[in-house]
Design a protein around this motif. Structure first.
Motif, mmCIF file in Angstrom:
data_model
loop_
_atom_site.group_PDB
_atom_site.id
_atom_site.type_symbol
_atom_site.label_atom_id
_atom_site.label_comp_id
_atom_site.label_asym_id
_atom_site.label_seq_id
_atom_site.Cartn_x
_atom_site.Cartn_y
_atom_site.Cartn_z
ATOM 1 N N TRP A 1 3.417 -1.217 -7.160
ATOM 2 C CA TRP A 1 2.174 -1.361 -7.905
ATOM 3 C C TRP A 1 1.109 -2.091 -7.100
ATOM 4 C CZ3 TRP A 1 2.371 1.818 -11.764
ATOM 5 C CH2 TRP A 1 3.612 2.105 -12.360
ATOM 6 N N PRO B 1 -3.333 2.109 -9.700
ATOM 7 C CA PRO B 1 -1.918 2.339 -9.426
ATOM 8 C C PRO B 1 -1.313 3.288 -10.453
ATOM 9 C CG PRO B 1 -2.224 0.235 -10.503
ATOM 10 C CD PRO B 1 -3.599 0.801 -10.273
ATOM 11 N N GLY C 1 2.745 2.637 -4.471
ATOM 12 C CA GLY C 1 2.057 1.706 -3.602
ATOM 13 C C GLY C 1 2.925 1.239 -2.443
#
Length: 321
Positions: A196, A204, A210
């Motif tokens: 995230w 996100p 991520g």
């Protein structure tokens, strides 16, 4: 009642497996709200470098079992989630008191595998969002009051509280530093969620996974190490979640720091065979401790404690979501 935190996709860590929006995870414990003591507000100014350190003549603070280190002396078994309901993980499926009882029961199943077991609660302290929010970071902190409720229960039941950071388009370090009043407690550790963490200005979730640089993680480890030294605290866990290699593109550059027990934590959901394969594919370096996550509802079949303990290496931290 604080406004419920929304999340672009419930849960943390989908491994090489699907990116379903979160079906609520939970073990079915529900009940009335628990009472807890207050804690210093998140907005309290952080001590400056000139702030006097505790007297070196005072005994150091200790962990719930009286020790100064966590792993590999102990095996940690934790529940993961947010404070506002089961959508972000099993920890939020009931009151903090009910969560503590459920964690203790699950942790007991790992007794007899060569170590004492330390129950813990991994509480989301910041939650990734699908909107920028007032600071434009696509991340929102939970309230200090909510964290304080879980910390009070952790104290009562001699558990660890692990504060999990989902920074969105922000950085880990400022969000960790904002938690300093809690981090000065010997029972409080930190987890970082690269899934995230996305470039500034991006949202996100929604299929986007991520990543984090080693430098971003190293600044947090150095900060925690400084707190531990200055305040004569016992070791703290620094859990780093991972389920694909691109999430930590320069993992070999992550450095170790005194007092910080850095743990790479495999988060994939799916079949037992798939989860074991992800664990082995990640090939965590031996300088780190290891973790493994289980999902009560998203996993195709929940692995038993015996199956988890058959992994090589045996995980130091087992988390249920």
């Amino acid at each position: 009642m604080p406004e419920r935190v929304t999340h672009p996709a419930a849960g943390c860590g989908r491994g090489t497996l699907d990116q379903r929006d979160g079906a609520p995870a939970g073990s079915g414990f529900l009940g009335a709200a628990a009472m807890a003591s207050a804690a210093p507000p998140r907005s309290s100014p952080a001590p400056t470098p000139s702030t006097p350190a505790p007297s070196t003549s005072a005994p150091p603070l200790r962990l719930p079992d009286g020790g100064m280190s966590i792993v590999p002396r102990l095996r940690v078994v934790a529940f993961y989630g947010g404070p506002d309901g089961p959508g972000l993980g099993v920890l939020g499926a009931g009151t903090p008191e009910q969560a503590a009882a459920a964690v203790a029961a699950q942790a007991a199943a790992f007794a007899g595998f060569g170590r004492a077991v330390q129950p813990a609660m991994e509480l989301l302290a910041s939650v990734a969002q699908d909107t920028p929010g007032p600071e434009g970071t696509y991340s929102r902190p939970v309230t200090d009051t909510q964290i304080a409720e879980y910390l009070a229960v952790a104290h009562e039941h001699r558990m660890l509280l692990i504060l999990d950071i989902q920074p969105g388009g922000g950085e880990f370090l400022p969000q960790v530093q904002a938690l300093q009043p809690f981090l000065l407690d010997p029972d409080v550790s930190v987890a970082l969620d690269p899934e995230w963490k996305v470039p500034p200005g991006q949202a996100p979730g929604n299929g986007r996974i991520g990543s984090s640089s080693a430098a971003s993680i190293n600044t947090v480890a150095a900060y925690l190490s400084g707190l531990i030294t200055a305040h004569r605290l016992p070791d703290k866990l620094l859990i780093i979640h991972q389920f694909t290699t691109p999430m930590l593109p320069d993992r070999d550059q992550i450095t170790t720091h005194p007092g910080v027990e850095q743990t790479l934590h495999a988060d994939g959901e799916g079949t037992p065979a798939g989860k074991v394969a992800v664990y082995h594919q990640l090939a965590f370096p031996t300088r780190f401790h290891t973790g493994f996550k289980l999902f009560y509802t998203q996993d195709t079949r929940l692995m038993s404690p015996g199956e988890v303990m058959a992994l090589t290496p045996r995980p130091d931290i087992i988390t249920y979501q």
